[in-house]
Design an enzyme around this catalytic site. Structure first.
Site, short mmCIF file in Angstrom:
data_model
loop_
_atom_site.label_atom_id
_atom_site.label_comp_id
_atom_site.label_asym_id
_atom_site.label_seq_id
_atom_site.Cartn_x
_atom_site.Cartn_y
_atom_site.Cartn_z
N PHE A 5 0.85 -1.18 0.00
CA PHE A 5 0.00 0.00 0.00
C PHE A 5 0.89 1.24 0.00
O PHE A 5 1.92 1.27 0.67
CB PHE A 5 -0.79 0.10 1.31
CG PHE A 5 -2.03 -0.71 1.42
CD1 PHE A 5 -2.82 -1.01 0.32
CD2 PHE A 5 -2.44 -1.16 2.67
CE1 PHE A 5 -3.98 -1.74 0.45
CE2 PHE A 5 -3.60 -1.89 2.82
CZ PHE A 5 -4.38 -2.19 1.71
N GLU A 6 0.50 2.27 -0.70
CA GLU A 6 0.97 3.64 -0.42
C GLU A 6 -0.30 4.42 -0.10
O GLU A 6 -1.03 4.84 -0.99
CB GLU A 6 1.68 4.24 -1.63
CG GLU A 6 3.03 3.64 -1.95
CD GLU A 6 4.18 4.28 -1.18
OE1 GLU A 6 3.92 5.25 -0.44
OE2 GLU A 6 5.32 3.82 -1.32
N VAL A 7 -0.60 4.57 1.19
CA VAL A 7 -1.82 5.27 1.58
C VAL A 7 -1.68 6.75 1.21
O VAL A 7 -0.60 7.22 0.89
CB VAL A 7 -2.12 5.10 3.08
CG1 VAL A 7 -1.98 3.65 3.51
CG2 VAL A 7 -1.21 5.97 3.93
#
Length: 793
Positions: free
Chosen positions: A643-645
């Site tokens: 993930f890259e939030v």
């Protein structure tokens, strides 16, 4: 150590090869006597890059880029962490600041906001709370009977305060966690509403802080309520950015509250600690400055040391050093006129000879030290600003293990956060996920399925030392705090640049093996890979966990920011040759699972992870040599996502996307935590579905057997994501046979070009391990698929 590709010289080291926050001229031997550089402020800006030549210069200068360069309206744009001097340098090459996204003063405001929320929580949770039950009612509408309860706690202003209802229904004990209702920042009450098969006589409300209250159940007079009520599912358990100590304390409280479902795993490799030696750079110019460092850690006495360089007041005096307790006096040598004559090198040598029990001395950044030292004094400091209650000792990294059966018999799923210290939102994703799983377990059937049938591992903070440094000292800290720099780069002016990028320290596709995206030589680089593969205790802990719990087969590495969703391969060499791509079937599973997970993220507030930011890491971002997800995939066979939030937000008025940054205002950070907790639970649902898949895949060759006049391209139709093993020489297919691959980057599965009469034998295996037709490739079984393509001569 596994080496997947031939090692070679690293000609491109990727992004972030110099840390922000400092001007960093090196006062090398022979250079003039210059003023000492001053520490600079940092900000996140959006850069506009006019052409490829300027882009190459951007990499050459080692600017700390937050994610990949994007093309927009024919121009290249990228977010970067920069200092004023770096901005001035970039302008010389035509690179302009298009927008300032976040300044250091805004980061400081985030820290103050976090501190205020933390203090409020500490105050509210310091003692047992008081609970008032406002309403406890039952009602029957056209379709069902419901129990509705409102309760209020004196500690309701903090989201970590949880209320649980218990009642008896037809002789069976039932329970449910209450939702916390907040409107415009004001806590109103907790509530829940669930269908019941029989009306209970009373309900008891218990707080995780120890408060209790009970009430009889009365009938709600408005019996003609419309329709079915929504499914009762409780969320919103985090309300501020949390330090490592808070995260681990929260984890321990959950383990105490839910001993049948939770245990805490303590990792075997302690970090090096939120600690440093005490230092001072004494002097104002490079050739005459002396760097003094304590032998003891700052908090263990180094901070008590003082150094004074004095003119003894007499002519022709020799250089001498006197030590009294923690006070070091250096009487500088003088000439016939009584002026000081000791050079920096001479003072360094004298200190290292006469005060070596307390300190070590060095010239400034490798300078020859030929300048004459002038009288000055300094008190040494480790320059750490956290309050005393923040431990300086090596930390034990902890994982929260959740599951009804935590014996290795269930499929394992790993979620881990904050490899990069400055990514404050990411730990909240793990804590919110843990709270949801535990507090919805008693009353939500889907949650119970996940917890009963999976072995869930959540690491809130892989990098607690770096996180503490980010919270209390330097917001933009990316790495851990271990200083591997040689003495020439160990003065306190470099203190925000020390450390190892933990997501570059792993052994697969590493910079040590010639892959791009990390530095092995520049210890100040934001992507410094460390002195060796797997050198850091934090990286060793992840390896230990994957080795210790071999049932883990899915993983999520949680980062920020930019709104990406990625998987292996994560690195390529200078020729842009990536680590081996997943097979067509494995890639299909990555995509299929992603579809489910990204839909769950979107459900919270409509955030869409863009197609351009979804896929294998090199296809949507850049090369990240030695990243942890590649280790899990290539070494352990774990399907590993990243993930890259913090997806960009659309500014309708300006008609453009706005970046959110590593530490957005908490209101935005909360929303990111909520939506990506949805996504992490989406991964758990994928794991559960996969564990229940007992149906073998089925495949079909297109075209099938037949006679053809010329070359034929044979493809395969599959009813689900599955890896196809095949042979073209008539032999039985086995797990050592060729796998059907992708036809190209981001393209579908390849077709087999058949140019002469050939028998294709194959079988398929799905991600759950089911083999087509229950074929066993380890025996002499013959129930594999086979077609013969006959080509006329």
């Amino acid at each position: 150590m596994r080496k997947l590709l031939m090692a070679g010289a690293v000609t491109g080291l990727g992004l972030s090869v110099a840390a922000p926050g400092l001007s960093q001229p090196t006062a090398a031997i022979g250079q003039p006597n210059l003023p000492l550089p001053k520490q600079e402020t940092v900000s996140i800006v959006q850069l506009e890059i006019p052409n490829d030549k300027a882009k190459e210069k951007l990499f050459e200068l080692g600017i700390d880029l937050t994610h990949r360069i994007h093309e927009h309206d024919g121009k290249m744009e990228v977010d970067a962490v920069v200092t004023p001097s770096e901005i001035a340098s970039l302008k010389l090459h035509g690179i302009q600041v298009k927008d300032t996204l976040i300044t250091e003063s805004q980061w400081n405001a985030r820290t103050a906001e976090r501190e205020a929320a933390s203090q409020l929580q500490s105050t509210l949770t310091a003692s047992e709370d008081t609970i008032k039950i406002l309403r406890a009612s039952h009602y029957t509408n056209q379709s069902d009977t419901f129990l509705y309860v409102e309760a209020k706690t004196s500690a309701g202003d903090t989201a970590s305060t949880a209320l649980t209802a218990n009642w008896t229904e037809n002789g069976v004990d039932k329970s449910a966690t209450l939702n916390r209702f907040v409107d415009y920042g004001e806590y109103i009450y907790h509530y829940f509403e669930v269908p019941v098969t029989a009306v209970p006589s009373s309900v008891k409300i218990t707080s995780n802080l120890g408060g209790t209250a009970s009430s009889a159940i009365t009938e709600w007079l408005g019996a003609d309520k419309p329709g079915n009520t929504k499914k009762h599912y409780v969320t919103n358990f985090v309300d501020h950015y949390m330090t490592p100590a808070e995260l681990y304390e929260r984890a321990e409280r959950l383990a105490d509250e839910f001993p049948d479902l939770v245990e805490i795993i303590e990792m075997p490799n302690k970090t090096n600690g939120y600690r440093r030696v005490a230092q001072a750079t004494v002097g104002a110019t490079t050739n005459s400055a002396v760097v003094v460092s304590s032998k003891a850690w700052g908090h263990e006495g180094g901070n008590d040391i003082s150094v004074e360089f004095k003119n003894p007041g007499t002519s022709n005096s020799p250089l001498n050093v006197a030590v009294e307790g923690k006070n070091i006096s250096v009487n500088l040598a003088t000439d016939a006129d009584g002026k000081t004559s000791s050079t920096a090198r001479q003072v360094v040598d004298a200190l290292n000879s006469e005060a070596k029990s307390l300190v070590a001395a060095a010239t400034y950044r490798g300078n020859a030290g030929t300048g004459v030292v002038v009288p000055a004094n300094a008190k040494l400091s480790d320059n750490l600003n956290a309050p005393e209650n923040v431990s300086r000792e090596p930390m034990t990294v902890k994982a929260i293990r959740i599951g009804k059966h935590r014996d290795g018999s269930k499929p394992g799923v790993l979620g881990y956060a904050q490899e990069h210290a400055r990514e404050w939102v990411t730990p909240l994703v793990t804590i919110e996920t843990a709270e949801r799983l535990l507090r919805n377990y008693a009353h939500d059937g889907e949650t119970k399925q996940l917890v009963n049938n999976l072995d869930i591992f959540l690491i809130p903070s892989v990098n607690p030392d770096g996180a503490n440094y980010s919270f209390y000292d330097f917001n933009m800290q990316r790495k851990n705090m271990t200083n591997h720099c040689a003495p020439t780069q160990s003065d306190p002016g470099y203190r925000t640049s020390w450390g190892v990028d933990l997501n570059r320290n792993h052994s697969i596709g590493s910079a040590f093996d010639g892959f791009v995206g990390a530095s092995t030589t520049n210890c100040l680089s934001g992507t410094y890979a460390g002195p060796a593969e797997n050198s850091e205790p934090e990286a060793k802990n992840l390896v230990w966990l994957a080795n210790q719990f071999e049932n883990i087969n899915l993983a999520m590495n949680i980062h920020s920011y930019g709104g990406y969703f990625m998987w292996s391969p994560g690195a390529y060499d200078p020729n842009r040759t990536t680590l081996p791509r997943p097979s067509a079937g494995e890639e299909a599973f990555y995509w299929a699972a992603s579809d489910n997970i990204l839909n769950d993220i979107q459900d919270h507030r409509g955030t869409v992870i863009l197609p351009s930011r979804t896929g294998p890491i090199p296809d949507v971002l850049y090369s990240a040599a030695g990243n942890s997800a590649d280790y899990l995939w290539y070494e352990k066979g774990i399907y590993a996502w990243n993930f890259e939030v913090g997806a960009d937000l659309w500014d309708k008025e300006a008609n453009r996307w706005r970046a959110v940054g590593f530490q957005p205002a908490y209101e935005e950070g909360h929303e990111e935590a909520m939506e990506f907790a949805n996504g992490l639970i989406g991964l758990l649902k994928v794991a559960y579905s996969n564990s229940k898949d007992k149906q073998p895949p089925s495949t079909k060759a297109v075209p099938g057997s037949g006679k053809f006049n010329g070359p034929v391209h044979v493809g395969f139709d599959t009813n689900e994501a599955a890896t196809i093993y095949y042979t073209l020489d008539g032999n039985r297919p086995t797990f050592k046979s060729q796998k059907l691959q992708l036809s190209g980057t981001r393209e579908p599965a390849e077709t087999l070009k058949i140019e002469k009469t050939t028998t294709i034998n194959w079988f398929a295996v799905d991600p759950a391990g089911n083999i087509e037709k229950n074929y066993n490739p380890l025996t002499n079984a013959k129930n594999f698929n086979s077609v013969t393509i006959s080509i006329k001569d």
